[in-house]
Design a protein around this motif. Structure first.
Motif, PDB file in Angstrom:
ATOM      1  N   HIS A   1       0.863  -1.184   0.000  1.00  0.00           N
ATOM      2  CA  HIS A   1       0.000   0.000   0.000  1.00  0.00           C
ATOM      3  C   HIS A   1       0.901   1.237   0.000  1.00  0.00           C
ATOM      4  O   HIS A   1       1.686   1.433   0.924  1.00  0.00           O
ATOM      5  N   HIS A   2       0.787   2.035  -1.047  1.00  0.00           N
ATOM      6  CA  HIS A   2       1.573   3.261  -1.143  1.00  0.00           C
ATOM      7  C   HIS A   2       0.764   4.420  -0.589  1.00  0.00           C
ATOM      8  O   HIS A   2      -0.441   4.525  -0.812  1.00  0.00           O
ATOM      9  N   MET A   3       1.419   5.296   0.158  1.00  0.00           N
ATOM     10  CA  MET A   3       0.755   6.473   0.719  1.00  0.00           C
ATOM     11  C   MET A   3       1.764   7.608   0.798  1.00  0.00           C
ATOM     12  O   MET A   3       2.975   7.410   0.603  1.00  0.00           O
ATOM     13  N   VAL A   4       1.270   8.773   1.080  1.00  0.00           N
ATOM     14  CA  VAL A   4       2.122   9.941   1.288  1.00  0.00           C
ATOM     15  C   VAL A   4       1.900  10.424   2.709  1.00  0.00           C
ATOM     16  O   VAL A   4       0.760  10.669   3.121  1.00  0.00           O
ATOM     17  N   ASP A   5       2.993  10.523   3.488  1.00  0.00           N
ATOM     18  CA  ASP A   5       2.840  10.899   4.887  1.00  0.00           C
ATOM     19  C   ASP A   5       2.626  12.416   5.018  1.00  0.00           C
ATOM     20  O   ASP A   5       2.703  13.152   4.014  1.00  0.00           O
TER      21      ASP A   5
ATOM     22  N   ARG B   1       6.312  12.697   2.212  1.00  0.00           N
ATOM     23  CA  ARG B   1       7.228  11.629   1.841  1.00  0.00           C
ATOM     24  C   ARG B   1       6.450  10.383   1.421  1.00  0.00           C
ATOM     25  O   ARG B   1       5.389  10.083   1.987  1.00  0.00           O
ATOM     26  N   ASP B   2       6.980   9.667   0.442  1.00  0.00           N
ATOM     27  CA  ASP B   2       6.385   8.393   0.059  1.00  0.00           C
ATOM     28  C   ASP B   2       6.573   7.386   1.198  1.00  0.00           C
ATOM     29  O   ASP B   2       7.648   7.300   1.800  1.00  0.00           O
ATOM     30  N   ALA B   3       5.519   6.652   1.484  1.00  0.00           N
ATOM     31  CA  ALA B   3       5.574   5.619   2.515  1.00  0.00           C
ATOM     32  C   ALA B   3       4.912   4.360   1.963  1.00  0.00           C
ATOM     33  O   ALA B   3       4.015   4.434   1.118  1.00  0.00           O
ATOM     34  N   TYR B   4       5.351   3.210   2.469  1.00  0.00           N
ATOM     35  CA  TYR B   4       4.867   1.937   1.934  1.00  0.00           C
ATOM     36  C   TYR B   4       4.511   1.007   3.099  1.00  0.00           C
ATOM     37  O   TYR B   4       5.296   0.825   4.020  1.00  0.00           O
TER      38      TYR B   4
END
Length: 270
Positions: A200-204, A208-211
């Motif tokens: 699951h990709h998200m943006v914090d 920043r990109d977070a996975y």
């Protein structure tokens, strides 16, 4: 009987407490478990940092390490003079089915015990993370723990695994509210289900990109569909069994190189 108990949900997890309490009715129980959740760590060992222990008022011993660390430390230091009849891990909050055993800390702890020659059982409660309030969850863990004790006392499973080196019994209790809803026990093989969304990709909040890694599988079939597809099959897979309302008992063998594979690859070297 003497049991060593550990888990990967942490020393305060309700499944661990239910299992220890149930086992204490039929034997002596020692609990050594991680001081916080260690799900997904497999059989990892902490070899680059020291381990510390803390004994709780309950008598449980908390360790700042992985489930495998806990079993390793218990067998070779904390209880090195104790002869355990069986090491039982869990009760895991949620299923450990199919390929998940490769990542499961619950299974990894049981595997660590088996590598040192002890019968080992990893236990999990399907659906435990998703259903019910606190009281309902407590009763479901108690039900699962009672079923595990029945398995130990009504069968000779522990004795059988004493003569099966490098085997771990992976047990999954089905997603039911009452023991009367369990249809029985099935010896199963590990299934293999497609992971619905591995990452699951998200943006914090800082951009920043977070996975977030996930092992959640695609939807299981209904019990009626499972019964239909198994009419001519020899064994159910573990996911099929629990979906149909059975306790799944999967013997998993480790430390094994198939002879036919050795022969096939050796032929390439000629």
């Amino acid at each position: 009987m003497k049991f060593l108990v550990s888990n990967d949900d942490g020393v305060h997890a309700p499944g661990l407490l239910a299992l220890a309490q149930a086992l204490s009715k039929v034997g002596e129980v020692m609990v050594v478990a991680p001081n916080n959740e260690q799900s997904g760590c497999g059989s990892a060992l902490s070899i680059s940092q020291p381990l510390y222990t803390h004994q709780l008022p309950s008598g449980f011993i908390a360790v700042n390490g992985s489930p495998a660390d806990c079993v390793y430390l218990a067998l070779h230091e904390l209880y090195q003079d104790t002869h355990f009849d069986c090491v039982i891990t869990g009760i895991n909050s949620g299923a450990n089915l199919g390929q998940d055993v490769l990542f499961s800390g619950t299974f990894g702890a049981a595997l660590t015990a088996q590598l040192f020659g002890l019968p080992a059982i990893a236990t999990s409660l399907v659906g435990a993370r998703m259903k019910g309030d606190g009281q309902d969850q407590t009763s479901r863990y108690q039900m699962a723990a009672d079923e595990i004790v029945k398995l130990l006392t009504e069968t000779s499973i522990v004795q059988a695994f004493k003569s099966l080196p490098y085997h771990v019994l992976n047990v999954n209790i089905p997603d039911v509210n009452d023991a009367d809803d369990i249809k029985g026990r099935k010896i199963t093989c590990l299934g293999h289900s497609q992971i619905a969304r591995p990452v699951h990709h998200m943006v914090d909040p800082r951009g920043r990109d977070a996975y977030w890694l996930s092992l959640r599988k695609q939807q299981y079939k209904s019990p009626s569909e499972i019964e239909d597809t198994q009419s001519s099959a020899t064994n159910m897979t573990d996911d099929q069994a629990v979906a149909a309302g059975y306790i799944s008992l999967s013997p998993v063998r480790l430390h094994h190189t198939p002879a036919d594979t050795l022969n096939r690859l050796s032929a390439l070297m000629l």
